[in-house]
Scaffold this motif. Structure first.
Motif, PDB file in Angstrom:
ATOM      1  N   SER A   1     -41.522  -7.957  13.133  1.00 57.59           N
ATOM      2  CA  SER A   1     -42.308  -8.099  11.895  1.00 57.59           C
ATOM      3  C   SER A   1     -41.417  -8.522  10.733  1.00 57.59           C
ATOM      4  O   SER A   1     -41.828  -9.311   9.887  1.00 57.59           O
ATOM      5  N   ALA A   2     -40.171  -8.015  10.686  1.00 60.17           N
ATOM      6  CA  ALA A   2     -39.288  -8.398   9.587  1.00 60.17           C
ATOM      7  C   ALA A   2     -38.885  -9.868   9.683  1.00 60.17           C
ATOM      8  O   ALA A   2     -38.752 -10.558   8.676  1.00 60.17           O
ATOM      9  N   PHE A   3     -38.678 -10.338  10.914  1.00 57.53           N
ATOM     10  CA  PHE A   3     -38.275 -11.740  11.122  1.00 57.53           C
ATOM     11  C   PHE A   3     -39.490 -12.613  11.422  1.00 57.53           C
ATOM     12  O   PHE A   3     -39.359 -13.656  12.044  1.00 57.53           O
ATOM     13  N   GLY A   4     -40.667 -12.181  11.011  1.00 53.12           N
ATOM     14  CA  GLY A   4     -41.900 -12.862  11.381  1.00 53.12           C
ATOM     15  C   GLY A   4     -41.930 -14.345  11.023  1.00 53.12           C
ATOM     16  O   GLY A   4     -41.369 -14.767  10.007  1.00 53.12           O
ATOM     17  N   LEU A   5     -42.611 -15.096  11.867  1.00 53.93           N
ATOM     18  CA  LEU A   5     -42.752 -16.537  11.656  1.00 53.93           C
ATOM     19  C   LEU A   5     -43.429 -16.814  10.316  1.00 53.93           C
ATOM     20  O   LEU A   5     -43.140 -17.808   9.646  1.00 53.93           O
ATOM     21  N   ALA A   6     -44.312 -15.901   9.915  1.00 53.23           N
ATOM     22  CA  ALA A   6     -45.084 -16.110   8.693  1.00 53.23           C
ATOM     23  C   ALA A   6     -44.171 -16.313   7.481  1.00 53.23           C
ATOM     24  O   ALA A   6     -44.482 -17.106   6.594  1.00 53.23           O
ATOM     25  N   TYR A   7     -43.028 -15.617   7.449  1.00 54.39           N
ATOM     26  CA  TYR A   7     -42.147 -15.751   6.285  1.00 54.39           C
ATOM     27  C   TYR A   7     -41.498 -17.123   6.228  1.00 54.39           C
ATOM     28  O   TYR A   7     -41.463 -17.764   5.177  1.00 54.39           O
ATOM     29  N   ALA A   8     -40.987 -17.560   7.376  1.00 53.19           N
ATOM     30  CA  ALA A   8     -40.328 -18.869   7.397  1.00 53.19           C
ATOM     31  C   ALA A   8     -41.329 -19.969   7.044  1.00 53.19           C
ATOM     32  O   ALA A   8     -41.052 -20.836   6.212  1.00 53.19           O
ATOM     33  N   VAL A   9     -42.508 -19.892   7.681  1.00 51.58           N
ATOM     34  CA  VAL A   9     -43.501 -20.955   7.494  1.00 51.58           C
ATOM     35  C   VAL A   9     -44.026 -20.954   6.054  1.00 51.58           C
ATOM     36  O   VAL A   9     -44.074 -21.982   5.388  1.00 51.58           O
ATOM     37  N   ASN A  10     -44.395 -19.760   5.581  1.00 53.61           N
ATOM     38  CA  ASN A  10     -44.985 -19.695   4.241  1.00 53.61           C
ATOM     39  C   ASN A  10     -44.005 -20.090   3.143  1.00 53.61           C
ATOM     40  O   ASN A  10     -44.380 -20.756   2.181  1.00 53.61           O
ATOM     41  N   SER A  11     -42.759 -19.675   3.293  1.00 52.35           N
ATOM     42  CA  SER A  11     -41.844 -19.963   2.189  1.00 52.35           C
ATOM     43  C   SER A  11     -41.521 -21.453   2.119  1.00 52.35           C
ATOM     44  O   SER A  11     -41.051 -21.927   1.094  1.00 52.35           O
ATOM     45  N   ILE A  12     -41.778 -22.188   3.191  1.00 51.43           N
ATOM     46  CA  ILE A  12     -41.667 -23.646   3.117  1.00 51.43           C
ATOM     47  C   ILE A  12     -42.987 -24.256   2.648  1.00 51.43           C
ATOM     48  O   ILE A  12     -43.023 -25.116   1.764  1.00 51.43           O
ATOM     49  N   ALA A  13     -44.088 -23.774   3.254  1.00 52.55           N
ATOM     50  CA  ALA A  13     -45.391 -24.389   2.991  1.00 52.55           C
ATOM     51  C   ALA A  13     -45.838 -24.199   1.543  1.00 52.55           C
ATOM     52  O   ALA A  13     -46.390 -25.117   0.942  1.00 52.55           O
ATOM     53  N   MET A  14     -45.582 -23.016   0.998  1.00 46.28           N
ATOM     54  CA  MET A  14     -46.097 -22.739  -0.347  1.00 46.28           C
ATOM     55  C   MET A  14     -45.504 -23.658  -1.415  1.00 46.28           C
ATOM     56  O   MET A  14     -46.249 -24.245  -2.201  1.00 46.28           O
ATOM     57  N   PRO A  15     -44.174 -23.817  -1.465  1.00 49.82           N
ATOM     58  CA  PRO A  15     -43.629 -24.777  -2.451  1.00 49.82           C
ATOM     59  C   PRO A  15     -44.067 -26.210  -2.169  1.00 49.82           C
ATOM     60  O   PRO A  15     -44.365 -26.961  -3.097  1.00 49.82           O
ATOM     61  N   MET A  16     -44.141 -26.575  -0.879  1.00 51.48           N
ATOM     62  CA  MET A  16     -44.518 -27.952  -0.558  1.00 51.48           C
ATOM     63  C   MET A  16     -45.939 -28.230  -1.016  1.00 51.48           C
ATOM     64  O   MET A  16     -46.251 -29.324  -1.496  1.00 51.48           O
ATOM     65  N   ILE A  17     -46.808 -27.264  -0.849  1.00 49.66           N
ATOM     66  CA  ILE A  17     -48.202 -27.472  -1.226  1.00 49.66           C
ATOM     67  C   ILE A  17     -48.368 -27.365  -2.743  1.00 49.66           C
ATOM     68  O   ILE A  17     -49.130 -28.113  -3.352  1.00 49.66           O
ATOM     69  N   GLY A  18     -47.619 -26.484  -3.360  1.00 48.89           N
ATOM     70  CA  GLY A  18     -47.714 -26.357  -4.815  1.00 48.89           C
ATOM     71  C   GLY A  18     -46.993 -27.495  -5.528  1.00 48.89           C
ATOM     72  O   GLY A  18     -47.462 -28.015  -6.526  1.00 48.89           O
ATOM     73  N   GLY A  19     -45.848 -27.888  -4.995  1.00 49.82           N
ATOM     74  CA  GLY A  19     -45.008 -28.901  -5.649  1.00 49.82           C
ATOM     75  C   GLY A  19     -43.616 -28.320  -5.849  1.00 49.82           C
ATOM     76  O   GLY A  19     -43.490 -27.193  -6.330  1.00 49.82           O
ATOM     77  N   THR A  20     -42.584 -29.094  -5.483  1.00 46.99           N
ATOM     78  CA  THR A  20     -41.240 -28.524  -5.439  1.00 46.99           C
ATOM     79  C   THR A  20     -40.403 -28.788  -6.683  1.00 46.99           C
ATOM     80  O   THR A  20     -39.308 -28.263  -6.815  1.00 46.99           O
ATOM     81  N   THR A  21     -40.942 -29.622  -7.605  1.00 50.67           N
ATOM     82  CA  THR A  21     -40.082 -30.039  -8.709  1.00 50.67           C
ATOM     83  C   THR A  21     -40.012 -29.025  -9.839  1.00 50.67           C
ATOM     84  O   THR A  21     -39.146 -29.118 -10.693  1.00 50.67           O
TER      85      THR A  21
END
Ligand SMILES: Nc1ncnc2c1ncn2[C@@H]1O[C@H](COP(=O)(O)OP(=O)(O)OP(=O)(O)O)[C@@H](O)[C@H]1O
Ligand SMILES: [Mg+2]
Lengths: 245, 347
Positions: free
Chosen positions: B254-274
């Motif tokens: 649970s600590a190394f869950g896939l959700a953390y890796a995926v979300n922390s990439i997806a959220m900035p990409m979807i919101g905008g990274t600049t």
């Protein structure tokens, strides 16, 4: 005789088995205007890369103001006072034209002097530099909105922004019109008169001849001539290297 | 807006958010809100390295887990002390444990920041895909280490007892954790925004755009990269530190869950990274969507949702929501300008 500003001793560079530079010796005196010419692929840009720390030369030594630069990273050489423009412009694409100039102002001029410039002061310097190369109207534009020619001017202005002692311009004028070439040459000569030593790499011979006080010729990674421009240009070997192409 | 003003403004917003959550009068709001805020911090932290510098980190879960396991290690300290230390010393340690959440966040931040620094150091000369793969490898290595470390529970996991109420304030403990994560979000956003507007922000942007040109302009790219990996890692660790208390039972999966890796990439990409606004928008949007999907359908489906949205955005709006807004604004501006011209033409 005072020590040279830049001293290149026996510099060599290989890419795999290919020898790009071999046994290059070169002194550049303080305040000099040096032209560096040679056919395509003769190693001019590679030499600039080795001087400025963009590439590591395995053989030989480069010194600046008497200080050996072995292994010194590129940004520290820039801070010591060496600046270069890239042959193919490499602007910071996500920054505006003015911001592109802010980077060396912040990271070189400010870092070097330790003075914290006020924002307004930085803006003024940006503006001066843009005016110098005729890009004032493009200050807020992104590099992708510039023409090739404007991009070259930005590249040159960014090198100038670091307030260098030695400026190496790698084909800053390719693609420019005759009057623009004249403008840039005049600009470089003005900089030189203010004390900046300049190495100009150029294929446009009229520009090289009107700019240079001394001319160095590279062919196949070797220096084959070094002297007064008129003498060098008449040199039989140089003629052969160019006409033989 | 100057940074102190921004801090005050965002604290006011945080207070309003907390007030509204209280008004709802339902503990579930704090449970769900905590997860969303945790993603605000993770996304903001990821973006400091990934968005500002252009170095894609696939190992966010590892930094998050480091924070969580630092807490577990500290909470279990009395057991260790009782076994190996003289009684007097052991009782002192027992009295100091568990430390308050802010202290745990600091500890997790320091550990994860140091690992971030180390990662940066080991991968200094790696770029693009190679850097991304290295961070993935780091996550695998760390997870293996944790799985085999009995003291923190190994593969069995570890229980961390969550008090019913927070002793000092008397509020429900989950509500307290929510407030802590809210304050950490304010911290992370403030840090990100301050970086953006500083010399460091220019330096990071030049690393993203062209490292050779950056060096030639005097930017110490390697050092700045270390600064970015350290700050980014530290914030992720801070986000992970309260997690054992939130979940009650922490296991490596649970600590190394896939959700953390995926979300922390997806959220900035979807919101905008600049800009700092991008990860915030992305985390609020995706975090809320996932909470709804997890409750109404299942958590597996909610991750699928994130994946699909990420693909959609990469294809349709590669610059995220912020990019879309920019385009919209330009269109409206252009429409207005041409409308104005038409009018003057008519006159
Ligand atoms: N990174 C590299 N890897 C391999 N070979 C290279 C590399 N950079 C340059 N070369 C080779 O080294 C030789 C010298 O290239 P260089 O760019 O220095 O020439 P140049 O004199 O600047 O030419 P031009 O006038 O076309 O700019 C060329 O044959 C080039 O193909
Ligand atoms: Mg070249």
């Amino acid at each position: 005789m005072s020590a040279p500003l830049l001293r290149v001793e026996n510099v060599g560079k290989r890419f795999g088995g290919f020898i790009a530079l071999e046994g290059i010796n070169l002194d550049v005196a303080n305040g000099e205007r040096l032209g560096l010419i040679g056919p395509n692929g003769s190693g001019k840009s590679t030499l600039v890369n080795c001087l400025c720390g963009t590439l590591r030369n395995e053989i030989g030594r480069v010194s600046f103001e008497g200080r050996a630069l072995d292994g010194l990273p590129a940004h520290q050489r820039t801070r010591l006072g060496m600046a270069r423009s890239f042959q193919l412009p490499r602007p910071f694409t996500s920054l505006s034209v003015a911001e592109n100039l802010r980077v060396p102002l912040l990271y070189t001029v400010k870092a070097r002097s330790g003075i914290t410039h006020a924002g307004a002061d930085l803006d003024a310097r940006c503006h001066d530099l843009l005016a110098l190369v005729g890009l004032e109207s493009k200050a807020t534009k992104r590099p992708r909105d510039l023409t090739q020619v404007e991009m070259r001017k930005l590249e040159l202005a960014r090198a100038m922004a670091s307030d260098p002692k030695l400026l190496i311009a790698d084909e800053a004028m390719a693609g420019l019109s005759q009057s623009e070439v004249n403008d840039i040459v005049a600009l470089l000569i003005r900089m030189n008169e203010r004390g900046v030593t300049i190495v100009l790499i150029e294929h446009i011979m009229s520009a090289v001849m009107s700019f240079s006080q001394r001319l160095v010729v590279l062919v196949s990674g070797r220096k084959i001539a070094d002297g007064k421009p008129d003498d060098v240009i008449r040199d039989a070997e140089v003629e052969r290297a160019y006409l033989g192409q | 807006m100057r940074t102190p003003v921004f801090i005050v403004a965002s604290l006011i917003v945080a207070a309003v958010v907390y007030g509204l959550a209280r008004l709802a009068g339902n503990d579930y709001v704090f449970f769900a809100g905590y997860v969303i805020l945790q993603f605000v911090v993770l996304a903001t932290a990821w973006n400091i390295l990934g968005g500002y510098c252009g170095y894609v980190n696939f190992g966010s879960a590892a930094f998050f887990a480091l924070g969580a396991y630092t807490t577990v290690a500290l909470v279990k300290l009395p057991n260790l002390a009782a076994k190996y230390l003289p009684e007097g010393l052991a009782s002192v340690i027992a009295a100091a444990v568990p430390p308050p959440i802010p202290v745990l966040m600091l500890a997790g931040g320091v550990i994860a920041g140091l690992v971030g620094l180390g990662t940066g150091y080991l991968t200094l000369r790696l770029r693009g895909v190679f850097f991304a793969i290295a961070t993935l490898a780091l996550a695998v290595v760390l997870q293996t280490l944790i799985v085999n470390w009995d003291y923190v529970g190994g593969s069995r996991g570890a229980y961390v007892i969550r008090p019913q109420v927070h002793a000092l304030t008397g509020i429900n403990y989950v509500e307290y954790l929510f407030v802590m994560m809210l304050l950490l979000s304010v911290t992370a956003l403030t840090v990100a925004r301050a970086i953006e507007r500083s010399q460091l922000g220019y330096g990071f942007a030049t690393i993203r755009d062209d490292e050779l040109a950056a060096e030639a302009s005097g930017v110490p790219t390697l050092r700045l990269k270390l600064v970015a990996t350290t700050i980014s890692g530290a914030l992720m660790g801070m986000a992970g530190a309260p997690f054992p208390y939130y979940i009650g039972y922490l296991e490596p999966a649970s600590a190394f869950g896939l959700a953390y890796a995926v979300n922390s990439i997806a959220m900035p990409m979807i919101g905008g990274t600049t800009s700092w606004v991008g990860p915030l928008l992305g985390a609020l949007l995706l975090g809320t969507l996932q909470q709804i999907a997890t409750v109404t359908i299942s958590s597996a489906v909610s991750l699928l949702l994130v994946g699909l949205l990420l693909v959609a955005f990469v294809v349709i709006a590669p610059n995220g929501l912020l990019g879309l807004f920019d385009k919209l604004r330009q269109r409206i501006g252009a429409a207005r300008a041409s409308g104005g011209n038409a009018r003057t033409g008519a006159a």
